[in-house]
Write an enzyme that holds these catalytic residues in place. Structure first.
Site, short mmCIF file in Angstrom:
data_model
loop_
_atom_site.label_atom_id
_atom_site.label_comp_id
_atom_site.label_asym_id
_atom_site.label_seq_id
_atom_site.Cartn_x
_atom_site.Cartn_y
_atom_site.Cartn_z
N MET A 100 -29.47 -96.70 45.94
CA MET A 100 -29.58 -96.40 44.58
C MET A 100 -29.58 -97.98 43.61
O MET A 100 -28.54 -97.94 43.01
CB MET A 100 -28.56 -95.43 44.11
CG MET A 100 -28.61 -93.93 44.72
SD MET A 100 -27.43 -92.98 44.49
CE MET A 100 -25.87 -93.71 45.34
N GLN A 154 -31.46 -87.48 37.48
CA GLN A 154 -30.79 -88.15 36.23
C GLN A 154 -31.72 -87.90 35.15
O GLN A 154 -31.04 -87.59 34.19
CB GLN A 154 -30.68 -89.62 36.66
CG GLN A 154 -29.93 -90.05 37.76
CD GLN A 154 -29.99 -91.42 38.00
OE1 GLN A 154 -30.77 -92.11 37.59
NE2 GLN A 154 -28.92 -92.03 38.68
N CYS A 173 -24.85 -102.70 36.06
CA CYS A 173 -25.84 -102.06 36.95
C CYS A 173 -25.98 -102.80 38.26
O CYS A 173 -25.99 -104.14 38.11
CB CYS A 173 -27.23 -101.92 36.29
SG CYS A 173 -28.59 -101.54 37.38
N THR A 174 -25.92 -102.47 39.22
CA THR A 174 -25.94 -103.22 40.71
C THR A 174 -27.25 -104.05 40.85
O THR A 174 -27.11 -105.04 41.75
CB THR A 174 -25.47 -102.32 41.88
OG1 THR A 174 -26.47 -101.21 42.10
CG2 THR A 174 -24.02 -101.99 41.53
N GLU A 175 -28.31 -103.71 39.99
CA GLU A 175 -29.42 -104.69 40.28
C GLU A 175 -29.45 -105.87 39.39
O GLU A 175 -30.31 -106.78 39.55
CB GLU A 175 -30.68 -103.82 39.93
CG GLU A 175 -30.90 -103.05 41.36
CD GLU A 175 -30.40 -101.59 41.22
OE1 GLU A 175 -30.31 -100.82 42.13
OE2 GLU A 175 -29.79 -101.29 40.00
N THR A 177 -23.72 -97.98 43.09
CA THR A 177 -24.23 -97.86 41.83
C THR A 177 -23.28 -97.67 40.84
O THR A 177 -22.40 -96.89 40.95
CB THR A 177 -25.49 -96.90 41.78
OG1 THR A 177 -25.85 -96.67 40.52
CG2 THR A 177 -24.88 -95.52 42.48
N ASN A 178 -23.32 -98.33 39.49
CA ASN A 178 -22.40 -98.11 38.38
C ASN A 178 -22.88 -96.47 37.93
O ASN A 178 -22.14 -95.73 37.61
CB ASN A 178 -22.75 -99.08 37.44
CG ASN A 178 -22.15 -100.31 37.66
OD1 ASN A 178 -21.24 -100.51 37.27
ND2 ASN A 178 -23.13 -101.22 38.25
N THR A 179 -24.40 -96.18 37.70
CA THR A 179 -24.42 -95.07 36.97
C THR A 179 -24.13 -93.60 37.64
O THR A 179 -23.61 -92.72 37.19
CB THR A 179 -26.11 -94.87 36.98
OG1 THR A 179 -26.65 -95.89 36.04
CG2 THR A 179 -26.42 -93.55 36.24
#
Length: 230
Positions: free
Chosen positions: A10, A52, A197-199, A83-85
């Site tokens: 994710m 989501q 956000c991990t990206e 993932t943060n979300t």
């Protein structure tokens, strides 16, 4: 060594970073041919993203809870959601398993508190920036003031994450847009900016700005290494 459980995918772009950072951390600590013991369950992100977008957080919770139980059954001693979300459903996931879930916001807050910071800014998906599960946790549990970009900039940050970073696109103009937003948040008094956000850490690094960046991917992965080796 304890076994680290990961729910990834994710997106898989940032899950690669988790895998690399965790293994590099174990190798640095133990030397030789050591690497981390990891159980990874990687979901199909398209299905999660559709939930989501539809606001069907109950179905998203069920999907990740199933993944979490499989990770636990495979022998993991702890769980990270990469993932943060999707930490929006972290409490429900913790209730579905018997191993500890390492919360990415808590790990980040510990770094902020140790640095004696009081006010930080947050970049992430619209869900992370605008809903209370992340900002509220930092404020209520740790007394941290959290700034977010103005509405137009929030839309820019969100769009770049889903349309570019999650599919491996890293465009110079998007990097400049992020740096402009980061500078604006610093001008408003943020002592640091959370890359929530991990990206985002795939596009922006500390070398790009004088404003302190808190890369949640690295913070979260480093916490997992410490736990695994404790």
């Amino acid at each position: 060594m304890k076994t680290i459980g990961l729910i990834g995918g994710m997106s898989w772009e940032s899950t690669l970073s988790y895998y690399r950072i965790i293994n590099e951390g174990v190798k640095a600590a133990l030397g030789g041919l050591h690497s981390a013991t990891i159980v990874l369950y990687s979901v199909d992100f398209d299905s999660i993203q559709q939930l989501q977008k539809a606001g069907d957080w109950a179905a998203a919770t069920q999907a990740l809870a199933d993944a979490a139980r499989k990770v636990e059954a495979a022998g993991a001693d702890c769980l990270l959601i990469c993932t943060n979300t999707m930490h929006r459903v972290a409490d429900e996931l913790q209730g579905a398993i018997g191993i500890p879930l390492l919360h990415i916001a808590d790990a980040t807050a510990e770094v902020i508190v140790q640095a004696n910071m009081k006010s930080v800014a947050l970049l992430g998906t619209a869900f992370t920036m605008e809903q209370d599960f992340y900002r509220g946790r930092l404020a209520q549990r740790f007394g941290i003031e959290v700034l977010i970009p103005e509405a137009d900039d929030r839309r820019v940050v969100h769009r770049i994450i889903y349309e570019e970073l999650c599919v491996g696109k890293f465009l110079p103009e998007s990097k400049q847009a992020y740096l402009r937003i980061i500078q604006s948040l610093g001008d408003q008094g943020a002592e640091a900016v959370i890359l929530g956000c991990t990206e985002i850490g795939l596009l922006i690094t500390q070398a790009d700005t004088t404003i302190e960046l808190l890369d949640t991917t690295r913070i979260h992965a480093d916490q997992a290494v410490r736990l695994a080796l404790s």
